[in-house]
Design a protein around this motif. Sequence first.
Motif, short mmCIF file in Angstrom:
data_model
loop_
_atom_site.label_atom_id
_atom_site.label_comp_id
_atom_site.label_asym_id
_atom_site.label_seq_id
_atom_site.Cartn_x
_atom_site.Cartn_y
_atom_site.Cartn_z
N GLU A 8 -6.31 8.98 -5.74
CA GLU A 8 -5.79 7.69 -5.75
C GLU A 8 -5.14 7.27 -4.34
O GLU A 8 -5.25 6.41 -3.84
CB GLU A 8 -5.19 7.25 -6.95
N VAL A 9 -4.19 8.30 -4.08
CA VAL A 9 -3.67 8.08 -2.81
C VAL A 9 -4.60 7.87 -1.62
O VAL A 9 -4.33 7.00 -0.72
CB VAL A 9 -2.79 9.41 -2.30
N ARG A 10 -5.65 8.75 -1.53
CA ARG A 10 -6.83 8.58 -0.49
C ARG A 10 -7.48 7.25 -0.54
O ARG A 10 -7.59 6.73 0.58
CB ARG A 10 -7.68 9.74 -0.68
N TRP A 25 -3.98 12.67 -6.04
CA TRP A 25 -4.15 12.55 -4.55
C TRP A 25 -5.55 11.92 -4.06
O TRP A 25 -5.71 11.22 -3.19
CB TRP A 25 -4.39 14.10 -3.83
N TYR A 47 0.76 -1.06 0.02
CA TYR A 47 -0.07 0.08 0.12
C TYR A 47 0.98 1.19 0.12
O TYR A 47 0.63 2.21 -0.81
CB TYR A 47 -0.98 0.07 1.10
N TYR A 77 1.39 7.22 -6.48
CA TYR A 77 0.28 8.11 -6.68
C TYR A 77 0.66 9.60 -6.39
O TYR A 77 0.49 10.39 -7.10
CB TYR A 77 -0.81 7.59 -6.17
N LEU A 132 2.71 11.62 1.81
CA LEU A 132 1.50 10.92 1.22
C LEU A 132 0.17 11.51 1.61
O LEU A 132 -0.79 10.87 1.07
CB LEU A 132 1.50 9.27 1.52
N HIS A 133 -0.11 12.56 1.87
CA HIS A 133 -1.06 13.38 2.33
C HIS A 133 -1.13 14.80 1.72
O HIS A 133 -0.12 15.44 1.88
CB HIS A 133 -1.55 13.26 3.85
N VAL A 187 -6.03 4.41 -1.59
CA VAL A 187 -5.10 3.30 -1.18
C VAL A 187 -5.09 3.30 0.29
O VAL A 187 -5.25 2.37 1.05
CB VAL A 187 -3.51 3.57 -1.75
N TRP A 188 -5.07 4.43 1.15
CA TRP A 188 -5.15 4.57 2.44
C TRP A 188 -6.25 4.13 2.97
O TRP A 188 -6.46 3.43 3.94
CB TRP A 188 -5.10 5.99 2.77
N ALA A 236 1.09 4.03 -2.82
CA ALA A 236 0.54 5.51 -2.59
C ALA A 236 1.79 6.72 -2.75
O ALA A 236 1.27 7.56 -3.22
CB ALA A 236 0.17 5.49 -0.87
N ASN A 237 2.81 6.09 -2.60
CA ASN A 237 3.98 6.90 -2.87
C ASN A 237 4.21 7.25 -4.32
O ASN A 237 4.25 8.45 -4.80
CB ASN A 237 5.24 6.18 -2.32
#
Length: 564
Positions: A411-413, A409, A396, A403, A479-480, A415-416, A400-401
């Motif tokens: 897609e980052v959210r 962002w 994960y 993305y 990552l946020h 994944v989280w 996320a890194n």
Amino acid sequence: MDSTDPRCVHARAITTGAAKANRAVLNNLITLYSKSDLRSDAARVFRSIPSPNVVSWTALTSAFSNSPLSFHHFISMLRHPSRILPNSHTLTSLLKTCATLPALTFGAQLHSLAVKLGFSSELFTASALVSLYFKTGLSNNAKKVFDEMSVRDEVCFSSVIVGFAQNYKPIDALSCFVEMRRSGMASTMVSVSGALRAGSDMAMLEQCRIIHGHAMVTGLNLNVIVGSALIDGYGKCGLVGNARGVFDELEMELNIVGWNAMMAGHAQQGEHGNVIELFTLMEERGMVPDEYSFLATLTALYNAGLVEETEIWFKRMTEEYSLEPCLEHYTCLVGALGKAGRLEEAEQIALTMPFKPDAALWRVLLSKCAYHVNMDIAWRMSDRLLEINPMDDSAYVILANAYASAGRWDEVREVWKKMKDKKVRKEGGKSWIEALGEVHVFLAGDRRHERTNEIYAKLTELMEEIEKLGYVPVWTEMLHEVEEKEKKKSLWHHSEKLALAFGLLNGTAPPGKALRIVKNLRICRDCHEAFKYISRLVDREIIVRDVNRYHKFLNGSCNCGDQW
């Protein structure tokens, strides 16, 4: 006929009548046959004994050591009408077999029997129990047996030190070494090499130096096994020059293990030229390279980012030296191809190699996808990691890194959210630094240290100064999607930066001495960039050993060439 042949000894015993009248002679014959690997003859002699005693049964079980048949014969002894009970030698031999096979369940039953018969704390039986528990990964059980021993010798201490080191408990191994020295026990090549392994696993340079000094005082530094451990220890601590000094002193006596250790030390630094030079010299000395020699070479080339050379040496391994590559060799090749951006080719090799890819290989390829921001392959690599272990946080985090690097962002959210829904916890960054003989451990945002206020003040000072030199934060490591002020605060408080700030405090390390930090994860790009500037600012060498390799920061640059 050969007078040492057990059959000759047996023939003489028959002609003199000793084979009929003397049970001790027959017991010795069982042992002689077993030492000559004539087990069926040993069993035949045993069956000729009218009333076998415990020595007879022990000779029989020992004859079939490292085989489940030894357990069969032992159970036959316990069921025999004469109700013979084992002695400490019987149990010791069987426990060694349990460790070799391994057969933990049977070993635990033997432990119970040893306790009932009063043998569990005796030197040989207890030492065999310690060895069994360490070989099956039960370090706490091994330590409990060791603590209950009535008598200990240097052999027992050595096995405990090595056992802890092999079970990734370096602090326990070093503590046991100290206890051994305080109790007046003499050091052995096994205890010293085990302690060196423990120190090197945590890159505890000062501990390795102390043990090296002890080895010189005792004369063990000239021992090949200790010498190889010193080379390995200094190499893992990043002091390749010190490792080379030991290597040059023992070069003519060292076997391939020592040569491979020296090559591995250079490989961690990406010093491919030195590795290939040693490889060539090794062959000139008449040594035959093995799979570890090639692993060191491929690792050096991979760390140096030399993809074509990695391919050439991989091919040489199979075609010129007829060696079958292991999974680790394929991981180097896949990583090198991935680093060069040849991601589809790397994936194809991973799927067609004669081994089932492990998590480490997919993780390497996922990291390269993140570096090249290839999200299509990154998704597949992440899925393959999760097939092996659905709770693997790296699947994960690295995705996320990737993305985040692309600024995606949403897609980052996503994944989280998946990570949170599956209750997968991210492994926290942890760094440690050795100062004045003590190891100091830091987590991200850590405020537990007694000098916390000084550490954070020093870190703020450093970060403000390097910004004046041109340092720009690597925002993609966040990552946020948060405010710049919060991003900066989070980046500043990474564990390796806290460890570095502590190392630069007054009284922590001698002026001018290299600062050495170990991290459990990959050093992030922001810390890597910051450390280059800080090395220039403070005019100090900073050495970081992360999970992948060594990084030497000096005068604003790193020896990895920003490739890791």
